[in-house]
Enzyme design. Structure first.
Site, PDB file in Angstrom:
ATOM      1  N   GLY A  38       5.371  -6.772 -60.224  1.00 12.25           N
ATOM      2  CA  GLY A  38       4.498  -6.296 -59.167  1.00 12.25           C
ATOM      3  C   GLY A  38       4.147  -5.001 -59.377  1.00 12.25           C
ATOM      4  O   GLY A  38       4.672  -4.226 -60.295  1.00 12.25           O
ATOM      5  N   ARG A  39       3.124  -4.725 -58.732  1.00 14.15           N
ATOM      6  CA  ARG A  39       2.297  -3.457 -58.885  1.00 14.15           C
ATOM      7  C   ARG A  39       1.824  -2.948 -57.326  1.00 14.15           C
ATOM      8  O   ARG A  39       1.353  -3.880 -56.561  1.00 14.15           O
ATOM      9  CB  ARG A  39       1.344  -3.470 -59.856  1.00 14.15           C
ATOM     10  CG  ARG A  39      -0.040  -3.978 -59.428  1.00 14.15           C
ATOM     11  CD  ARG A  39      -1.023  -3.974 -60.670  1.00 14.15           C
ATOM     12  NE  ARG A  39      -0.710  -4.732 -61.817  1.00 14.15           N
ATOM     13  CZ  ARG A  39      -0.890  -4.301 -63.257  1.00 14.15           C
ATOM     14  NH1 ARG A  39      -1.907  -3.308 -63.119  1.00 14.15           N
ATOM     15  NH2 ARG A  39      -0.618  -4.840 -64.044  1.00 14.15           N
ATOM     16  N   SER A  42       0.607   3.060 -56.385  1.00  9.98           N
ATOM     17  CA  SER A  42       0.764   4.134 -57.198  1.00  9.98           C
ATOM     18  C   SER A  42       1.825   3.642 -58.090  1.00  9.98           C
ATOM     19  O   SER A  42       2.508   4.639 -58.915  1.00  9.98           O
ATOM     20  CB  SER A  42       1.383   5.127 -56.371  1.00  9.98           C
ATOM     21  OG  SER A  42       2.146   5.055 -55.718  1.00  9.98           O
ATOM     22  N   ALA A  43       2.646   2.462 -58.278  1.00  7.91           N
ATOM     23  CA  ALA A  43       3.784   2.245 -59.054  1.00  7.91           C
ATOM     24  C   ALA A  43       3.585   1.006 -59.609  1.00  7.91           C
ATOM     25  O   ALA A  43       2.961   0.053 -59.088  1.00  7.91           O
ATOM     26  CB  ALA A  43       4.887   2.369 -58.225  1.00  7.91           C
ATOM     27  N   LYS A  44       4.396   0.667 -60.642  1.00  5.32           N
ATOM     28  CA  LYS A  44       4.534  -0.523 -61.115  1.00  5.32           C
ATOM     29  C   LYS A  44       6.099  -0.815 -61.314  1.00  5.32           C
ATOM     30  O   LYS A  44       6.831   0.072 -61.500  1.00  5.32           O
ATOM     31  CB  LYS A  44       3.979  -0.784 -62.586  1.00  5.32           C
ATOM     32  CG  LYS A  44       2.264  -0.727 -62.723  1.00  5.32           C
ATOM     33  CD  LYS A  44       1.862  -0.753 -63.977  1.00  5.32           C
ATOM     34  CE  LYS A  44       0.635  -0.538 -64.162  1.00  5.32           C
ATOM     35  NZ  LYS A  44      -0.131  -0.625 -65.781  1.00  5.32           N
ATOM     36  N   LYS A  60      11.119   1.046 -60.934  1.00  7.11           N
ATOM     37  CA  LYS A  60       9.804   1.145 -60.223  1.00  7.11           C
ATOM     38  C   LYS A  60       9.262   2.416 -61.122  1.00  7.11           C
ATOM     39  O   LYS A  60       9.881   3.556 -61.019  1.00  7.11           O
ATOM     40  CB  LYS A  60      10.004   1.324 -58.986  1.00  7.11           C
ATOM     41  CG  LYS A  60       8.931   1.513 -57.906  1.00  7.11           C
ATOM     42  CD  LYS A  60       9.164   1.713 -56.632  1.00  7.11           C
ATOM     43  CE  LYS A  60       7.942   1.795 -55.575  1.00  7.11           C
ATOM     44  NZ  LYS A  60       8.326   1.855 -54.242  1.00  7.11           N
ATOM     45  N   ASP A 155       7.229   1.333 -42.071  1.00  6.28           N
ATOM     46  CA  ASP A 155       6.253   0.252 -42.657  1.00  6.28           C
ATOM     47  C   ASP A 155       7.193  -0.854 -42.729  1.00  6.28           C
ATOM     48  O   ASP A 155       6.903  -1.585 -43.953  1.00  6.28           O
ATOM     49  CB  ASP A 155       5.819   0.842 -44.223  1.00  6.28           C
ATOM     50  CG  ASP A 155       4.700  -0.289 -44.317  1.00  6.28           C
ATOM     51  OD1 ASP A 155       3.757  -0.687 -43.590  1.00  6.28           O
ATOM     52  OD2 ASP A 155       4.226  -0.308 -45.669  1.00  6.28           O
TER      53      ASP A 155
END
Length: 440
Positions: A38-39, A42-44, A60, A155
């Site tokens: 996933g992506r 700001s990160a994959k 990550k 979150d």
């Protein structure tokens, strides 16, 4: 999400975007990288296999936040790293280690092989009340533990609630997380954050909020969604939805039990001062349904932190004395790690997948076999430095820096002259670069 037992397909490694790999990439000699899971913004996230243990993990991968710049404050990923290093709970995705290069920062995390929690909803789009209670207990256990560690998620939503291979809940993605305020400062926060449908009324008021109460509100929205299959506050107009949230105006479906309705009214209370806390949730009749006074299963879920005693002592001590790759990233100017990968004249640096003790033992053995004197100095003798000496002077100085579990950086400062060069080639290089070692 791929199963933990699945084979890892070849994939592009988490390096620069213009890098293409035609075979599996091995990160720092330790992790074989596989497919993209996933992506985000700001990160994959990549599937990976730990070559030492054979265990599948998630990597990550972020851009180095200070590469090419001179950031003055902590980057969001530095805050996320500080948060994750505080947590050891079976229902929180665990950070195993942090690895860094000049352009990337890599978090090695638990693999949530079971995918998202919502994969368990039935054909009607919701869970039975008993199943919702099962996972809500695990969520509350994780949130209460995080709060006890001074960590607030901010979150909580279904996309951040994952399942491990055994089907247990894992709270993930602390990118918007916050740490408890220092003593003497206001505990209220003012940062606007969260996902619109899960945000609490006090965040909307912009008057400051208690992040613990914000997490509790979001847990209530998650519980409603699990049991109902739809959001408690929903409207085609975002403004109207916010008005409903601010007023705490929602309706429970007719299949909710009276106890669940009461608990939701206590959690989704628009007044944070009267909103129920985690202790109140745990004592609520709906939450304790089916449990006896000393129910072992409920007690196990609510404790959750099997490593608690170890964490309180050894782990905190490790944080205080070790330099991880991320610590190097945070404290070096501009977070430029080029010094680790391109040493100056007469100096060699290499990553190895071993402990400092194992490397230094080989170095000392190589020194003696080469006919030289061996001397280990420093306050931390387990890390060196080790001096290899001849009559003409120092042949080599070897120091090992621990980067993470079973990952170290070996720094070799070579002496001058043909004797030092011969020793490096014949004895020292094989000692610090065993077959398992891999430079970045």
């Amino acid at each position: 999400m791929p199963s933990a037992a699945c084979a890892i397909p070849p994939a592009a490694a988490p390096g620069d975007d213009n890098t293409t790999a035609v075979s599996p990439k091995v990160l720092l000699g330790r992790y074989e990288l596989g497919g993209l899971l996933g992506r985000g913004a700001s990160a994959k996230v990549y599937l990976a296999r730990d070559l030492l243990t054979g265990r599948d993990v998630a990597i990550k991968s972020f851009p180095n936040p200070r590469a090419g710049g001179t950031g003055t404050g902590p980057a969001p990923i530095e805050r996320e790293a500080a948060i994750l290093r505080r947590l050891r709970h079976r229902h929180v995705v665990r950070l195993h280690e942090i690895l860094g290069t000049r352009s990337r920062v890599h978090f090695v995390l638990d693999l949530a092989a079971g995918g998202e929690l919502f994969s368990l909803v039935d054909a009607s789009g919701r869970m039975t009340e008993d199943l919702a209670r099962h996972y809500f207990r695990q969520l509350v256990s994780a949130v209460r533990y995080c709060h006890s560690r001074g960590v607030f998620h901010r979150d909580i939503k279904p996309e951040n609630l994952l399942l491990d291979a055994a089907g247990d809940l894992k709270v993930a993605d602390f990118g918007l997380g916050a740490l408890a305020a220092d003593a003497g400062t206001s505990p209220l926060r003012h940062t606007m954050c969260g996902t619109p449908a899960y945000v609490s009324p006090e965040i909307l008021s912009k008057q400051g909020y208690d992040p613990a109460k914000v997490d509790i509100w979001s847990c209530g929205v998650v519980l409603f969604v699990l049991a109902a299959g739809y959001l408690p506050f929903n409207d085609g107009s975002l403004i109207n939805m916010y008005r409903k949230i601010y007023a705490g105006r929602f309706r429970c479906p007719n299949w909710f039990s009276p106890e669940l309705r009461h608990l939701l009214r206590c959690i989704l209370d628009p007044n944070p001062a009267t909103r129920i806390g985690t202790d109140g949730i745990v004592d609520h009749p709906w939450f304790r349904h089916g449990a006896t006074g000393d129910d072992a299963e409920l007690a196990r879920v609510m404790s959750g932190h099997d490593e608690d005693a170890w964490f309180k002592t050894e782990f905190k001590e490790e944080i205080g004395r070790e330099m991880s790759a991320f610590d190097i990233l945070a404290f070096s100017p501009g977070s430029d790690l080029s010094g680790l990968f391109g040493a100056g004249p007469g100096t060699e640096r290499v990553f190895v997948g071993e402990s400092a003790a194992a490397v230094l033992a080989r170095v000392e053995d190589a020194g003696r076999k080469g006919g030289h004197g061996v001397r280990r100095e420093g306050k931390n003798r387990a890390a060196g430095p080790v001096y290899i000496e001849a009559e003409s002077g120092i042949v080599a100085k070897v120091t090992v820096f621990k980067i993470a579990d079973a990952v170290s950086v070996v720094e070799v400062v070579k002496g001058h002259g043909p004797e030092a060069s011969a020793f490096w080639k014949d004895w020292l290089q094989p000692a610090v670069k065993p077959p398992a070692a891999a430079a970045v």
